[in-house]
Enzyme design. Structure first.
Site, PDB file in Angstrom:
ATOM      1  N   ASP A   1       9.193   1.891  11.592  1.00 20.50           N
ATOM      2  CA  ASP A   1       8.181   0.946  12.108  1.00 20.50           C
ATOM      3  C   ASP A   1       8.019   1.155  13.616  1.00 20.50           C
ATOM      4  OD1 ASP A   1       7.525  -0.343   9.741  1.00 20.50           O
ATOM      5  OD2 ASP A   1       9.039  -1.901   9.979  1.00 20.50           O
TER       6      ASP A   1
ATOM      7  N   LYS B   1      14.629  -5.779   4.840  1.00 22.53           N
ATOM      8  CA  LYS B   1      14.840  -4.820   5.932  1.00 22.53           C
ATOM      9  C   LYS B   1      16.177  -5.027   6.650  1.00 22.53           C
ATOM     10  CE  LYS B   1       9.975  -3.826   6.905  1.00 22.53           C
ATOM     11  NZ  LYS B   1       8.908  -3.769   7.892  1.00 22.53           N
TER      12      LYS B   1
ATOM     13  N   TYR C   1      -3.399  -4.915   9.402  1.00 21.99           N
ATOM     14  CA  TYR C   1      -4.240  -3.740   9.110  1.00 21.99           C
ATOM     15  C   TYR C   1      -5.331  -4.041   8.100  1.00 21.99           C
ATOM     16  CZ  TYR C   1      -0.687  -3.602   5.479  1.00 21.99           C
ATOM     17  OH  TYR C   1       0.164  -3.955   4.467  1.00 21.99           O
TER      18      TYR C   1
ATOM     19  N   LEU D   1       0.818  -1.216   0.000  1.00 23.01           N
ATOM     20  CA  LEU D   1       0.000   0.000   0.000  1.00 23.01           C
ATOM     21  C   LEU D   1       0.854   1.269   0.000  1.00 23.01           C
ATOM     22  CD1 LEU D   1      -2.720  -1.035   2.607  1.00 23.01           C
ATOM     23  CD2 LEU D   1      -3.066  -0.590   0.180  1.00 23.01           C
TER      24      LEU D   1
ATOM     25  N   ASN E   1      13.598   0.231   7.601  1.00 19.74           N
ATOM     26  CA  ASN E   1      12.447   0.209   6.681  1.00 19.74           C
ATOM     27  C   ASN E   1      12.394   1.457   5.828  1.00 19.74           C
ATOM     28  OD1 ASN E   1      11.597   1.977   8.740  1.00 19.74           O
ATOM     29  ND2 ASN E   1       9.479   1.662   8.117  1.00 19.74           N
TER      30      ASN E   1
ATOM     31  N   GLY F   1       4.452 -13.966  17.930  1.00 22.03           N
ATOM     32  CA  GLY F   1       5.279 -13.923  16.724  1.00 22.03           C
ATOM     33  C   GLY F   1       6.689 -13.446  17.048  1.00 22.03           C
ATOM     34  N   ALA F   2       7.639 -13.852  16.197  1.00 27.83           N
ATOM     35  CA  ALA F   2       9.043 -13.472  16.431  1.00 27.83           C
ATOM     36  C   ALA F   2       9.738 -13.188  15.106  1.00 27.83           C
ATOM     37  CB  ALA F   2       9.765 -14.579  17.194  1.00 27.83           C
ATOM     38  N   GLY F   3       9.004 -12.601  14.168  1.00 30.74           N
ATOM     39  CA  GLY F   3       9.573 -12.281  12.860  1.00 30.74           C
ATOM     40  C   GLY F   3      10.120 -10.857  12.841  1.00 30.74           C
ATOM     41  N   GLY F   4      10.171 -10.275  11.637  1.00 28.05           N
ATOM     42  CA  GLY F   4      10.751  -8.945  11.471  1.00 28.05           C
ATOM     43  C   GLY F   4      10.019  -7.879  12.271  1.00 28.05           C
ATOM     44  N   ALA F   5       8.697  -7.871  12.204  1.00 27.85           N
ATOM     45  CA  ALA F   5       7.943  -6.832  12.919  1.00 27.85           C
ATOM     46  C   ALA F   5       8.082  -7.008  14.431  1.00 27.85           C
ATOM     47  CB  ALA F   5       6.473  -6.887  12.511  1.00 27.85           C
TER      48      ALA F   5
HETATM   49  P1  NAP Z   1       7.622 -12.206   9.222  1.00 28.40           P
HETATM   50  O1  NAP Z   1       8.988 -11.678   9.404  1.00 28.40           O
HETATM   51  O2  NAP Z   1       7.334 -13.219   8.168  1.00 28.40           O
HETATM   52  O3  NAP Z   1       7.176 -12.835  10.663  1.00 28.40           O
HETATM   53  C1  NAP Z   1       5.942 -13.459  10.860  1.00 28.40           C
HETATM   54  C2  NAP Z   1       5.912 -14.129  12.240  1.00 28.40           C
HETATM   55  O4  NAP Z   1       4.610 -14.700  12.418  1.00 28.40           O
HETATM   56  C3  NAP Z   1       6.915 -15.262  12.404  1.00 28.40           C
HETATM   57  O5  NAP Z   1       7.323 -15.318  13.745  1.00 28.40           O
HETATM   58  C4  NAP Z   1       6.053 -16.482  12.054  1.00 28.40           C
HETATM   59  O6  NAP Z   1       6.492 -17.671  12.647  1.00 28.40           O
HETATM   60  C5  NAP Z   1       4.750 -16.101  12.679  1.00 28.40           C
HETATM   61  N1  NAP Z   1       3.645 -16.830  12.113  1.00 28.40           N
HETATM   62  C6  NAP Z   1       3.253 -16.872  10.820  1.00 28.40           C
HETATM   63  N2  NAP Z   1       2.170 -17.661  10.687  1.00 28.40           N
HETATM   64  C7  NAP Z   1       1.883 -18.138  11.922  1.00 28.40           C
HETATM   65  C8  NAP Z   1       0.894 -19.007  12.427  1.00 28.40           C
HETATM   66  N3  NAP Z   1      -0.035 -19.559  11.631  1.00 28.40           N
HETATM   67  N4  NAP Z   1       0.887 -19.275  13.742  1.00 28.40           N
HETATM   68  C9  NAP Z   1       1.825 -18.739  14.551  1.00 28.40           C
HETATM   69  N5  NAP Z   1       2.801 -17.897  14.142  1.00 28.40           N
HETATM   70  C10 NAP Z   1       2.823 -17.609  12.833  1.00 28.40           C
HETATM   71  O7  NAP Z   1       6.586 -11.040   8.935  1.00 28.40           O
HETATM   72  P2  NAP Z   1       6.605  -9.555   9.559  1.00 28.40           P
HETATM   73  O8  NAP Z   1       7.350  -8.639   8.661  1.00 28.40           O
HETATM   74  O9  NAP Z   1       7.015  -9.651  10.972  1.00 28.40           O
HETATM   75  O10 NAP Z   1       5.053  -9.150   9.419  1.00 28.40           O
HETATM   76  C11 NAP Z   1       4.087  -9.817  10.196  1.00 28.40           C
HETATM   77  C12 NAP Z   1       2.723  -9.154  10.033  1.00 28.40           C
HETATM   78  O11 NAP Z   1       2.770  -7.830  10.502  1.00 28.40           O
HETATM   79  C13 NAP Z   1       2.229  -9.079   8.581  1.00 28.40           C
HETATM   80  O12 NAP Z   1       0.853  -9.357   8.580  1.00 28.40           O
HETATM   81  C14 NAP Z   1       2.446  -7.638   8.213  1.00 28.40           C
HETATM   82  O13 NAP Z   1       1.504  -7.177   7.245  1.00 28.40           O
HETATM   83  C15 NAP Z   1       2.205  -6.956   9.548  1.00 28.40           C
HETATM   84  N6  NAP Z   1       2.888  -5.649   9.627  1.00 28.40           N
HETATM   85  C16 NAP Z   1       2.110  -4.555   9.814  1.00 28.40           C
HETATM   86  C17 NAP Z   1       2.725  -3.320   9.869  1.00 28.40           C
HETATM   87  C18 NAP Z   1       1.883  -2.095  10.060  1.00 28.40           C
HETATM   88  O14 NAP Z   1       2.375  -0.996   9.766  1.00 28.40           O
HETATM   89  N7  NAP Z   1       0.664  -2.205  10.558  1.00 28.40           N
HETATM   90  C19 NAP Z   1       4.124  -3.188   9.773  1.00 28.40           C
HETATM   91  C20 NAP Z   1       4.893  -4.363   9.616  1.00 28.40           C
HETATM   92  C21 NAP Z   1       4.250  -5.603   9.538  1.00 28.40           C
HETATM   93  P3  NAP Z   1       7.549 -18.637  11.910  1.00 28.40           P
HETATM   94  O15 NAP Z   1       8.888 -17.999  12.115  1.00 28.40           O
HETATM   95  O16 NAP Z   1       7.379 -19.915  12.639  1.00 28.40           O
HETATM   96  O17 NAP Z   1       7.146 -18.694  10.468  1.00 28.40           O
END
Ligand code: NAP
Length: 295
Positions: free
Chosen positions: A113, A76, A236, A26, A97, A137-141
């Site tokens: 972020d 990132k 979002y 977006l 970012n 969760g423990a990913g990038g965000a």
């Molecule tokens: P990412 O790096 O791929 O991390 C995703 C995390 O969620 C990982 O820890 C992953 O676990 C976990 N996960 C995925 N599917 C799962 C499930 N079914 N059950 C349990 N854990 C699960 O992604 P990210 O960049 O952090 O983004 C994550 C979300 O945040 C996205 O939806 C993104 O759109 C949103 N976001 C929003 C904003 C905003 O401005 N509002 C900004 C950034 C991100 P694994 O490591 O086990 O796969």
């Protein structure tokens, strides 16, 4: 449905989004809506840069005189070695970012972020300072979220809840230097019930519940929430996820991800353009866009 017309001429300052893929982002809509509303001569376009070309992509910003770039998944962390300077918060999180190209051609990386995530929480500081918190969760965000919570609210306990425990362990290790109160704990979803029930703030950073899987929730038991909870879903789309609906039905305060999305963009926009983003105009345009798409 898109932003009002922007005009491109020989003096237009360009901003790139570096991601891979970029088809769903977006960011062009948000920034071009704001440029058009303010009548400033900037344009924002998304570029799909495969991981093996990210160095070329970043160096190209300087060569082509871009005003800067947004950076999204999966770049990132990968952009860091190509930047001349990082803000302290980008260095702490280990991710950038957004990039600003300075007039001397050097590239500065920041992490907005963090700013975006904190914006809706700051008015709740009195409730959050020193409280127990949980992050799903423990990913990038989650990296930006956990760092922001640690340094801003100094929680008593900050539980990282992840399905891949090695990622949560690594995140906790990387944040040790900022964990003065020894607040960080790691749990699997299956052992995290007490942490979620006892947390003042629960943040979802997983994509679970995102459109189109809107009936999914990263935390299935609504009875674990009550009126002491603040539940923040950074997803979002939709604006009100099932997690937020469940939490609200038990009296919790809820926060959706749209404010974060717009505020992280606004904190980048001002660095690129010198202008404050008209956030209300952008939010309204996003809502109208979403209504049209899901009609
Ligand atoms: P990412 O790096 O791929 O991390 C995703 C995390 O969620 C990982 O820890 C992953 O676990 C976990 N996960 C995925 N599917 C799962 C499930 N079914 N059950 C349990 N854990 C699960 O992604 P990210 O960049 O952090 O983004 C994550 C979300 O945040 C996205 O939806 C993104 O759109 C949103 N976001 C929003 C904003 C905003 O401005 N509002 C900004 C950034 C991100 P694994 O490591 O086990 O796969």
């Amino acid at each position: 449905m898109g932003p009002d017309a922007i005009h491109i001429d020989a003096n237009t300052r360009l901003i790139a989004l570096l991601g891979y893929p970029v088809g769903q982002t977006l960011s062009p809509f948000i920034h071009n809506t704001a440029f058009a509303a303010q009548g400033i001569n900037f344009a924002f376009a998304a570029f799909p840069v495969p991981p093996e070309r990210i160095g070329d992509g970043v160096r190209g910003l300087a060569a082509l005189h871009f005003a800067g770039a947004g950076v999204t998944i999966p770049h990132k962390q990968a952009v860091l070695p190509y930047l001349d300077e990082l803000s302290p918060r980008a260095r702490a999180v280990g991710a950038s970012n957004m990039i600003v190209r300075r007039p001397d051609g050097t590239l500065f990386g920041d992490n907005t972020d963090l700013t975006g995530f904190l914006a809706p929480l700051l008015p709740l500081t009195d409730r959050l300072r020193g409280a127990d918190m949980a992050v799903l969760g423990a990913g990038g965000a989650a990296r930006a979220v956990a760092y922001a919570l640690l340094v801003t609210f100094r929680p008593k306990r900050l539980t990282l809840i992840a399905r891949t425990s090695s990622k949560a362990d690594m995140l906790a290790t990387d944040l040790t230097a900022f964990d003065e109160r020894n607040a960080l704990e790691v749990h699997a979803f299956s052992t995290a019930r007490a942490a979620v029930r006892g947390a003042r703030l629960v943040v979802n950073t997983t994509p679970v519940g995102m459109y189109p899987a809107v009936d999914d929730s990263p935390w299935n038991d609504a009875d674990d929430f009550g009126d002491d909870h603040i539940v923040y879903d950074i997803v979002y789309n939709p604006e009100e996820t099932r997690l937020l609906n469940d939490a609200a039905s038990r009296g919790a305060v809820t926060i959706g991800g749209l404010d974060m999305l717009v505020e992280q963009a606004a904190a980048a926009y001002v660095q690129w353009t010198g202008h404050e983003m008209p956030v209300d105009v952008v939010k309204e345009a996003l809502r109208r866009r979403s209504e049209m798409l899901h009609r």
